[in-house]
Write an enzyme that holds these catalytic residues in place. Structure first.
Site, PDB file in Angstrom:
ATOM      1  N   HIS A 134       1.011  -0.984   0.092  1.00  0.00           N
ATOM      2  CA  HIS A 134       0.067  -0.141   0.060  1.00  0.00           C
ATOM      3  C   HIS A 134       0.975   1.231  -0.047  1.00  0.00           C
ATOM      4  O   HIS A 134       2.088   1.134   0.459  1.00  0.00           O
ATOM      5  CB  HIS A 134      -0.846   0.006   1.247  1.00  0.00           C
ATOM      6  CG  HIS A 134      -1.866   0.892   1.404  1.00  0.00           C
ATOM      7  ND1 HIS A 134      -1.532   2.302   1.891  1.00  0.00           N
ATOM      8  CD2 HIS A 134      -3.162   0.897   1.246  1.00  0.00           C
ATOM      9  CE1 HIS A 134      -2.578   3.010   1.668  1.00  0.00           C
ATOM     10  NE2 HIS A 134      -3.814   2.256   1.510  1.00  0.00           N
ATOM     11  N   ASP A 211       2.956  -4.304   8.265  1.00  0.00           N
ATOM     12  CA  ASP A 211       1.758  -3.689   8.043  1.00  0.00           C
ATOM     13  C   ASP A 211       0.624  -4.522   8.132  1.00  0.00           C
ATOM     14  O   ASP A 211       0.198  -5.462   7.198  1.00  0.00           O
ATOM     15  CB  ASP A 211       1.901  -2.874   6.535  1.00  0.00           C
ATOM     16  CG  ASP A 211       0.509  -2.459   6.260  1.00  0.00           C
ATOM     17  OD1 ASP A 211      -0.593  -2.431   6.912  1.00  0.00           O
ATOM     18  OD2 ASP A 211       0.601  -1.573   5.351  1.00  0.00           O
ATOM     19  N   GLN A 214      -4.568  -4.979   6.963  1.00  0.00           N
ATOM     20  CA  GLN A 214      -5.435  -5.765   6.442  1.00  0.00           C
ATOM     21  C   GLN A 214      -5.646  -7.168   7.262  1.00  0.00           C
ATOM     22  O   GLN A 214      -6.342  -8.169   6.637  1.00  0.00           O
ATOM     23  CB  GLN A 214      -5.273  -6.141   4.953  1.00  0.00           C
ATOM     24  CG  GLN A 214      -5.477  -4.631   3.958  1.00  0.00           C
ATOM     25  CD  GLN A 214      -6.719  -4.329   4.160  1.00  0.00           C
ATOM     26  OE1 GLN A 214      -7.943  -4.980   3.984  1.00  0.00           O
ATOM     27  NE2 GLN A 214      -7.088  -3.119   3.945  1.00  0.00           N
ATOM     28  N   LYS A 237     -10.494  -0.630  10.512  1.00  0.00           N
ATOM     29  CA  LYS A 237     -10.642  -1.852   9.713  1.00  0.00           C
ATOM     30  C   LYS A 237     -10.630  -2.972  10.502  1.00  0.00           C
ATOM     31  O   LYS A 237     -10.959  -4.298  10.000  1.00  0.00           O
ATOM     32  CB  LYS A 237      -9.342  -2.088   9.169  1.00  0.00           C
ATOM     33  CG  LYS A 237      -9.105  -0.986   7.984  1.00  0.00           C
ATOM     34  CD  LYS A 237      -7.890  -1.311   7.090  1.00  0.00           C
ATOM     35  CE  LYS A 237      -7.451   0.088   6.457  1.00  0.00           C
ATOM     36  NZ  LYS A 237      -8.192   0.436   5.092  1.00  0.00           N
ATOM     37  N   CYS A 375      -4.844   2.503  -3.782  1.00  0.00           N
ATOM     38  CA  CYS A 375      -3.586   3.146  -3.094  1.00  0.00           C
ATOM     39  C   CYS A 375      -2.467   1.912  -3.149  1.00  0.00           C
ATOM     40  O   CYS A 375      -1.607   1.695  -2.437  1.00  0.00           O
ATOM     41  CB  CYS A 375      -3.738   3.400  -1.497  1.00  0.00           C
ATOM     42  SG  CYS A 375      -4.853   4.558  -1.269  1.00  0.00           S
TER      43      CYS A 375
HETATM   44  N1  PLP Z   1      -1.768  -0.716   4.559  1.00  0.00           N
HETATM   45  C1  PLP Z   1      -2.685  -1.299   4.176  1.00  0.00           C
HETATM   46  C2  PLP Z   1      -2.381  -2.790   3.529  1.00  0.00           C
HETATM   47  C3  PLP Z   1      -3.903  -0.777   3.880  1.00  0.00           C
HETATM   48  O1  PLP Z   1      -5.047  -1.692   3.365  1.00  0.00           O
HETATM   49  C4  PLP Z   1      -4.221   0.341   4.314  1.00  0.00           C
HETATM   50  C5  PLP Z   1      -5.559   1.092   4.166  1.00  0.00           C
HETATM   51  O2  PLP Z   1      -6.375   0.674   3.497  1.00  0.00           O
HETATM   52  C6  PLP Z   1      -3.174   1.192   4.967  1.00  0.00           C
HETATM   53  C7  PLP Z   1      -2.054   0.554   5.173  1.00  0.00           C
HETATM   54  C8  PLP Z   1      -3.553   2.600   5.705  1.00  0.00           C
HETATM   55  O3  PLP Z   1      -4.274   2.437   6.683  1.00  0.00           O
HETATM   56  P1  PLP Z   1      -5.050   3.572   7.379  1.00  0.00           P
HETATM   57  O4  PLP Z   1      -5.727   4.339   6.148  1.00  0.00           O
HETATM   58  O5  PLP Z   1      -5.897   3.200   8.237  1.00  0.00           O
HETATM   59  O6  PLP Z   1      -3.736   4.552   7.765  1.00  0.00           O
END
Ligand code: PLP
Length: 417
Positions: A134, A211, A214, A237, A375
């Site tokens: 992401h 990270d 998900q 999430k 993203c």
């Molecule tokens: N990493 C992954 C794999 C994501 O899917 C997302 C958000 O969709 C993020 C990071 C960023 O999360 P946040 O927008 O809650 O900071």
């Protein structure tokens, strides 16, 4: 939560048949149709347990935390610190001191890049990520590499969306200072073999950041078993509120790290000449935090823990299999991301129809999906598509939702015939 939620995992496995009733928004209609919510990878909907908990907290227990000597402030502080204990237990951290509350995954990765990363990465060094990250696990490292004249390297993937781990060793050298990797890809659904990657990292003495945006709602996360050095996830999430997330860091590392932001609550003493800082986690929580967010996150954790990851895992895996089978029967539909180890994210393209058009027409049928690059532009580039349509599964989805999606996609094809 303390031990209660974990104890109740065995004692009361909630019936997922009725779980939709726990989510008031899922009772609503859009364009005259029952809402079919298939966008949980972007954000999950909130159960009554979370909504009511926040509302009750604000009605009965809310005050600013940590600094009040009066009973209400102490009560509020206890709720906030209980949330920290709940998160620690949820992801099996050794101690709540390893949990830092912040806005979410994005802020967590930025915190690590700007503190741990900045201290560790120097000119000519390298940071290793994967090719399915992401943007929030790319851009903070790019900024750091730019500042330090370091290089960002990526672990490649295969066409099914699984990582080509055979390439890791050749990408690692004495210059590699960090590995930062996504647990579950939001664009492909791939579940990455974090334990194997951590093992490789350990062999070369390279810290591994995960990270978990998900994964935390779908897999039981045990940071000690994974062996990672950092793990980050977002409250919104995991059926909790927006504006709150948690960063896990091994305490020895957190203790070494300089502050991220300066302000109230993170200091021991301040004079015009010099300030000294508290130990983690307080060192990283400058200013008034999202108190009700933390309390809401704690309610969300209790809610999903009561259902249990055994139940969640089985339900979502069955539904994913069903969705793949049904969608693959649609002529001209191609699923992007078919790794064997996969979570409930289904990205697809439909011959000759732009994902934005698909999502717009699906909306008319009450179906909420996402269209775009999610993203994850490098993932789109790799697969040679500008965008995909993405349906993503939460605990409240069922076969009826998938059937509604399939039938609406036929409708889309009819329109574009
Ligand atoms: N990493 C992954 C794999 C994501 O899917 C997302 C958000 O969709 C993020 C990071 C960023 O999360 P946040 O927008 O809650 O900071």
């Amino acid at each position: 939560m303390g031990n209660t939620a974990t104890n109740s995992i065995e004692s009361m496995s909630k019936n997922l048949q009725n779980v939709k009733c726990d989510f008031p928004i899922l009772q609503k209609t859009f364009h005259g149709k029952r809402l079919t919510y298939l966008d949980s990878a972007a954000s999950t909907q909130k159960p009554n347990a979370v909504i009511d908990c926040i509302s009750n907290f604000l009605k009965n227990d809310y005050a600013n935390i940590h600094r009040g000597v009066y009973a209400l402030s102490q009560r509020s502080t206890e709720r906030y610190e209980k949330a920290r204990r709940d998160v620690a237990q949820f992801i099996h951290a050794k101690t709540p001191k390893e949990i830092v509350f912040l806005r979410g995954t994005t802020e967590g990765i930025n915190l690590i890049a700007n503190t741990f990363g900045r201290a560790r990465v120097g000119q000519g060094d390298e940071v290793l990520i994967s090719s399915m990250e992401h943007h929030s696990n790319i851009v903070p490292w790019q900024l750091l590499c730019l500042e330090k004249k370091a290089q960002l390297k990526t672990i490649p993937m295969f066409k099914d969306g699984s990582l080509d781990l055979s390439k890791i060793e050749s990408l690692i050298s004495s210059k590699t200072k960090l590995i930062s990797i996504v647990h579950v890809s939001n664009a492909l659904g791939t579940i990455n073999p974090i334990k194997d990657i951590v093992e490789i990292g350990k062999k070369h003495d390279i810290p591994v950041i995960v990270d978990g945006a998900q994964s935390a709602a779908h897999l039981e996360v045990n940071v000690q078993e994974l062996g990672c050095d950092f793990f980050i996830f977002s409250g919104h999430k995991v059926y909790g509120p927006t504006g709150i997330g948690a960063l896990y860091g091994r305490y020895e590392l957190l203790k070494e790290m300089p502050p991220y932001q300066g302000g109230g609550e993170m200091i021991e003493s301040v004079s015009f000449e010099k300030s000294t800082f508290k130990l983690p986690p307080d060192r990283f929580e400058a200013g008034t935090p999202d108190i009700m967010g933390a309390v809401g996150l704690s309610a969300a954790i209790e809610y999903i823990s009561e259902i249990g990851f055994d139940t969640i895992g089985k339900h979502e895996a069955t539904l994913l299999k069903y969705a793949h089978k049904q969608l693959q029967q649609i002529k001209g539909l191609e699923i992007i991301g078919t790794a064997l180890s996969k979570s409930g994210v289904i990205s697809f393209v439909l011959d000759g129809i732009h994902p934005h058009d698909i999502a717009t027409i699906l909306d008319q049928d009450g179906i909420a999906v996402r269209a775009g690059h999610h993203c994850a532009q490098p993932v789109m580039d790799y697969f040679g598509v500008p965008a995909t349509t993405r349906a993503s599964i939460g605990i409240y989805n069922n076969e009826e939702d998938i059937d509604a999606l399939v039938s609406a996609l036929h409708h889309v094809q009819e329109i574009f015939k």
